[in-house]
Motif scaffolding. Structure first.
Motif, PDB file in Angstrom:
ATOM      1  N   TYR A  18      27.547 103.938 -43.288  1.00  0.00           N
ATOM      2  CA  TYR A  18      27.400 102.493 -43.418  1.00  0.00           C
ATOM      3  C   TYR A  18      28.752 101.811 -43.561  1.00  0.00           C
ATOM      4  N   LEU A  19      29.658 102.389 -44.337  1.00  0.00           N
ATOM      5  CA  LEU A  19      30.979 101.787 -44.489  1.00  0.00           C
ATOM      6  C   LEU A  19      31.749 101.795 -43.166  1.00  0.00           C
ATOM      7  N   LEU A  22      30.185  99.105 -40.900  1.00  0.00           N
ATOM      8  CA  LEU A  22      30.554  97.766 -41.358  1.00  0.00           C
ATOM      9  C   LEU A  22      32.001  97.442 -40.988  1.00  0.00           C
ATOM     10  N   ARG A  61      32.646  98.232 -53.600  1.00  0.00           N
ATOM     11  CA  ARG A  61      32.351  96.795 -53.705  1.00  0.00           C
ATOM     12  C   ARG A  61      33.370  95.961 -52.925  1.00  0.00           C
ATOM     13  N   CYS A  64      32.722  96.205 -49.204  1.00  0.00           N
ATOM     14  CA  CYS A  64      31.563  95.406 -48.791  1.00  0.00           C
ATOM     15  C   CYS A  64      31.924  93.922 -48.710  1.00  0.00           C
ATOM     16  N   TYR A  67      34.115  93.387 -45.683  1.00  0.00           N
ATOM     17  CA  TYR A  67      33.375  93.529 -44.430  1.00  0.00           C
ATOM     18  C   TYR A  67      32.276  92.480 -44.267  1.00  0.00           C
ATOM     19  N   ALA A  69      29.543  92.090 -45.886  1.00  0.00           N
ATOM     20  CA  ALA A  69      28.193  92.664 -45.971  1.00  0.00           C
ATOM     21  C   ALA A  69      27.283  91.719 -46.741  1.00  0.00           C
ATOM     22  N   THR A  73      22.612  94.687 -48.073  1.00  0.00           N
ATOM     23  CA  THR A  73      23.441  95.805 -47.625  1.00  0.00           C
ATOM     24  C   THR A  73      24.409  96.238 -48.716  1.00  0.00           C
ATOM     25  N   THR A  74      25.011  95.280 -49.374  1.00  0.00           N
ATOM     26  CA  THR A  74      25.943  95.607 -50.459  1.00  0.00           C
ATOM     27  C   THR A  74      25.246  96.391 -51.568  1.00  0.00           C
ATOM     28  N   VAL A  77      24.476  99.953 -50.269  1.00  0.00           N
ATOM     29  CA  VAL A  77      25.669 100.801 -50.167  1.00  0.00           C
ATOM     30  C   VAL A  77      26.137 101.232 -51.554  1.00  0.00           C
TER      31      VAL A  77
END
Length: 295
Positions: A18-19, A22, A61, A64, A67, A69, A73-74, A77
């Motif tokens: 996911y990271l 993103l 954090r 996120c 990006y 997010a 999503t944050t 993640v």
């Protein structure tokens, strides 16, 4: 807060996926993102590949935020980061990870082969828009139409995994015969859905079988939905990631990584597959039932 690198590797691998996605969506290179959070590129790379020895929630954090997010999503993640040290991963909806954050999506997108036994409804990857719409509206009765459309759009996007022209994933699936007769959305919807199933079963990367009701209980006890996810192999023929068994129920999902568990589910699938109709008989039965709905 740091999270140790012991326990299941799956949440860490999912966190990394996911990271990485993103970061790529906002057009940052690994070096650029690492510099912005004052970390080395090698540290961020280890985080993105699931190999970080320590996971700093502050870094997650900050990434996120950087990006852009969204809130769901944050939260998802960060929840993955917090679960990176668990021994066996039971993902309960609403427990650290929001229900709307699709943990399974990252696994499915990276899969090279999906092997599933599906006893209740048509597997999501094989659902038509009308069939899927009935199920989604039943699952999320309070959602607005635009939210329903977003969920359906995501499902259609996921189906590209097996229909894309370049390296489509192999799909092996056994459906219980009762699925053909359980009416979802009415006869017209069912006729279209079953014709679609029959057509999809002709693809070279799809092995679709029907387990007839007359076959009884091949495992000696009823089995629920399970999906075995296999990933790509490297130049030496080794899996780049270990296989995972995915089990889902109303309140959450269980992910099994232990070799014995994966082997047990493969053996169960083979037992079901062995007693199921062959691909031609399965396709003929599906088309026959489709004609009955259309008549």
């Amino acid at each position: 807060m740091n999270v140790s690198n012991t326990g299941s590797t799956l949440p860490r691998r999912q966190l990394g996926r996911y990271l990485r996605d993103l970061r790529q969506q906002v057009g940052l290179t690994l070096d650029e993102a690492a510099r912005l959070i004052e970390r080395s590129a090698s540290s961020l790379q280890r985080l993105e590949t699931g190999h970080a020895e320590r996971i700093r929630l502050l870094d997650v954090r900050e990434l996120c935020t950087m990006y852009n997010a969204d809130e769901t999503t944050t939260a998802g993640v960060i929840g993955l980061a917090q679960q990176a040290s668990v021994k066996s991963w039971w993902h309960r909806y609403g427990d650290l990870i929001p229900k709307d954050f699709d943990v399974y999506l990252g696994l499915e997108a990276a899969a090279r082969q999906l092997t599933s036994y599906t006893p209740d409804v048509v597997l999501g990857l094989l659902q038509t828009p009308a069939y899927a719409s009935v199920l989604v509206r039943g699952t999320y009765p309070n959602d607005a139409d635009d939210e329903i459309d977003q969920r359906l759009g995501l499902k259609r996007k996921r189906q590209g995994l097996i229909t894309r022209k370049r390296q489509p994933a192999q799909l092996n699936v056994v459906l219980l015969e009762s699925i053909l007769h359980r009416v979802v959305g009415g006869p017209k919807v069912m006729a279209t859905q079953l014709r679609h199933l029959a057509d999809m079963s002709t693809l070279p990367n799809v092995d679709l079988r029907i387990l007839p009701l007359r076959a009884g209980i091949p495992l000696g006890q009823p089995a629920g939905l399970f999906t075995i996810i296999d990933f790509a192999v490297d130049d030496h023929g080794e899996r780049v990631e270990p296989s995972v068994v995915y089990l889902e129920n109303l309140t959450g999902s269980l992910y099994l990584e232990h070799n014995d568990d994966v082997r047990s589910y493969y053996e169960s699938y083979q037992a079901i597959h062995h007693i199921a109709l062959d691909e031609f008989a399965s396709r003929n039965l599906i088309r026959q039932v489709a004609r009955e709905y259309a008549s």
